[in-house]
Enzyme design. Structure first.
Site, PDB file in Angstrom:
ATOM      1  CG  HIS A 158      -1.922   0.748   1.387  1.00  0.00           C
ATOM      2  ND1 HIS A 158      -3.120   1.033   0.275  1.00  0.00           N
ATOM      3  CD2 HIS A 158      -1.794   2.764   1.588  1.00  0.00           C
ATOM      4  CE1 HIS A 158      -4.226   2.590   0.642  1.00  0.00           C
ATOM      5  NE2 HIS A 158      -3.149   3.371   1.692  1.00  0.00           N
ATOM      6  CB  CYS A 159       2.085   3.134  -2.934  1.00  0.00           C
ATOM      7  SG  CYS A 159       3.003   5.066  -2.299  1.00  0.00           S
ATOM      8  N   PRO A 160       1.692   5.463   0.320  1.00  0.00           N
ATOM      9  CG  PRO A 160       2.695   5.871   1.858  1.00  0.00           C
ATOM     10  CD  PRO A 160       2.548   4.149   1.150  1.00  0.00           C
TER      11      PRO A 160
ATOM     12  CG  ASN B 182      -5.467   8.155  -0.501  1.00  0.00           C
ATOM     13  OD1 ASN B 182      -5.284   7.234   0.624  1.00  0.00           O
ATOM     14  ND2 ASN B 182      -6.212   8.930  -0.785  1.00  0.00           N
ATOM     15  CG  ASN B 183      -4.659   3.165  -5.719  1.00  0.00           C
ATOM     16  OD1 ASN B 183      -5.234   1.840  -4.703  1.00  0.00           O
ATOM     17  ND2 ASN B 183      -4.613   2.645  -6.539  1.00  0.00           N
TER      18      ASN B 183
END
Length: 374
Positions: free
Chosen positions: A166-168, A171-172
Site C-alpha cells: 500500500h503506497c501512501p 493513497n492506493n
C-alpha cells in the site's frame, strides 16, 4: 542420620512430582477450554501488536490524501522553477538546437510522470470476484476465498489481486492492474530528477558558492523579477563580500538584486530537492526492478524466502512458479513483445491492460503450457 537424609530427599522428589502433575493438569484444562488448531507464536505476536498496526493503518488512511497533495505540489514547484529559473539559464548558455532538444526531452519526461502517477493513483488494483476459478486459501479478515498471489490490505480493508504494497504517496494499493504504472512513475520521476539536477548544477554552484566573475545570462522573464532588459548581457558584482547586484556590460548600468531573493532560494531548493529525491528514488526503483526481474512482489519475496529455507532443510530446491526468466519477466510486466510495442507501451504513455491475465488465475513456470504471443 543417613536414613533421615534419605527421607528428606524422598520428600523433595515427591513435592516436585506433585507440582509437575498439577502443572500438567492445569495445562490440560487450559488447552481443553482454549484449544485452537491455528494457535502459534506468530498468531500470539500478531494479536499483541494488533493495536499498533490498527493505529498505523488509521494514520496512513487519513494521511493518504495529504500525501497526494504534497506530491502534486512538489512536482508543480519543480516544474515552475525550471521554467522561470533554469530554462532562461539554459537558453542563454547553450545553442538553440541543444535548448530545443532539452525542452522536448523535459516535456516528454513530464508527460510520462504526470500520466503514470495519475494512472497509478486512480486505477483500481483489482479485487477478487464472487466466482474464483482457483482458490489457494481463505482470507481471515474478509472470510472469503483468495486466488493465488492475493493478499488483504488492512488500510483499504479488502483483498488485492497480486498485491505488492500500500503506497501512501498514491493513497492506493499497488496491485495487479496498476503495478506497471507505479514502477514507470518511479522510473520517469527518477529520470526527471536527474535531468533537473544535471541541468541546474552550474547555476546552483554559482548561487551556493558565490563564484567570482561568473557571467549570468538572463531571459525575458527576468525583466519582471529584476527590472533590466532581457537582451542585455549582465555580470554579477561582489559588494561587501556578497553578490548582490548585476552590472550591464553593454550600457554600464547597475541593477539591484536583493539578497535572499526568491530567485536565489528557488535555485537552491530546485537542485537540493531533486538531488535528494534522485538518490532515495533510485534505491527504491532498484529494489522494485529486482523484484520484477525475479517475478516476485514485495510480499512474495518474504514468503518465498521462508519456503526456500523450508525446502532446503529437506534437501530440495525452491523454484518460483511465477518466474519465467529475466527477459520474459520484464516482457510480461511491461506488456511488450517487440520493439514497436516497447516504444508504444513503455517509451510513450499507454493504458493497455496487463497481459498476464485477469489476476485470478496465473500461468506457472513449473508446468509446461503452450506459449502465446502477447
Amino acid at each position: 542420620m543417613p536414613r533421615i537424609r534419605w527421607r528428606a530427599r524422598r520428600i523433595a522428589s515427591q513435592i516436585k512430582h506433585c507440582v509437575s502433575m498439577w502443572v500438567s493438569y492445569y495445562k490440560l484444562v487450559y488447552s481443553t477450554f482454549c484449544y485452537n488448531s491455528f494457535m502459534s507464536w506468530n498468531l500470539v505476536v500478531d494479536t499483541l501488536t494488533e493495536p499498533m498496526f490498527w493505529l498505523v493503518d488509521r494514520v496512513a488512511k487519513y494521511l493518504g490524501p495529504i500525501m497526494v497533495v504534497l506530491v502534486v505540489m512538489l512536482i508543480t514547484s519543480v516544474v515552475v522553477i525550471f521554467y522561470t529559473c533554469l530554462l532562461p539559464h539554459l537558453y542563454n548558455n547553450r545553442s538553440l538546437l541543444t535548448t530545443v532538444t532539452m525542452v522536448i526531452a523535459g516535456h516528454w519526461l513530464l508527460v510520462n510522470i504526470v500520466f503514470h502517477y495519475f494512472m497509478a493513483a486512480f486505477t483500481d488494483p483489482g479485487m477478487p470476484l464472487q466466482e474464483i476459478p482457483e482458490v489457494v486459501s481463505i482470507c481471515k479478515k474478509c472470510i472469503a476465498p483468495k486466488p493465488p498471489r492475493t493478499h488483504h490490505c488492512s488500510i483499504c480493508d479488502r483483498c488485492i489481486l497480486k498485491m505488492d504494497h500500500h503506497c501512501p504517496w498514491l493513497n492506493n494499493c499497488v496491485g495487479h492492474f496498476n503495478h506497471r504504472y507505479f514502477f514507470l512513475f518511479l522510473f520517469y520521476l527518477w529520470m526527471g530528477t536527474i535531468y533537473v539536477s544535471t541541468n541546474g548544477y552550474q547555476l546552483f554552484k554559482e548561487h551556493f558558492y558565490g563564484m567570482k566573475n561568473s557571467p549570468t545570462y538572463v531571459f525575458a522573464t527576468t525583466q519582471f523579477f529584476y527590472g533590466y532588459a532581457p537582451a542585455t548581457k549582465h555580470r554579477r558584482l561582489q559588494v561587501n563580500g556578497t553578490y548582490g547586484r548585476y552590472e550591464s556590460e553593454t550600457i554600464g548600468q547597475v541593477y539591484d538584486h536583493p539578497e535572499g531573493s526568491w530567485y536565489h532560494h528557488a535555485v537552491l531548493y530546485e537542485f537540493l530537492i531533486c538531488a535528494a529525491v534522485a538518490f532515495a528514488l533510485g534505491a527504491l526503483m532498484l529494489w522494485h526492478a529486482r523484484l520484477v526481474t525475479r517475478g516476485e512482489t514485495s510480499i512474495e519475496i518474504h514468503i518465498n524466502k521462508k519456503e526456500r529455507k523450508r525446502l532446503k532443510k529437506r534437501g530440495l530446491v525452491f523454484k518460483n512458479p511465477y518466474s519465467f526468466g529475466v527477459y520474459r519477466n520484464w516482457q510480461i510486466f511491461l506488456g511488450f513483445n517487440s520493439k514497436r510495442s516497447f516504444i508504444s507501451h513503455v517509451i510513450f504513455p499507454s493504458a493497455h491492460r496487463p497481459v498476464d491475465g485477469n489476476g485470478l488465475k496465473w500461468k506457472m513456470s513449473t508446468y509446461h503450457q503452450p506459449s502465446h504471443n502477447i
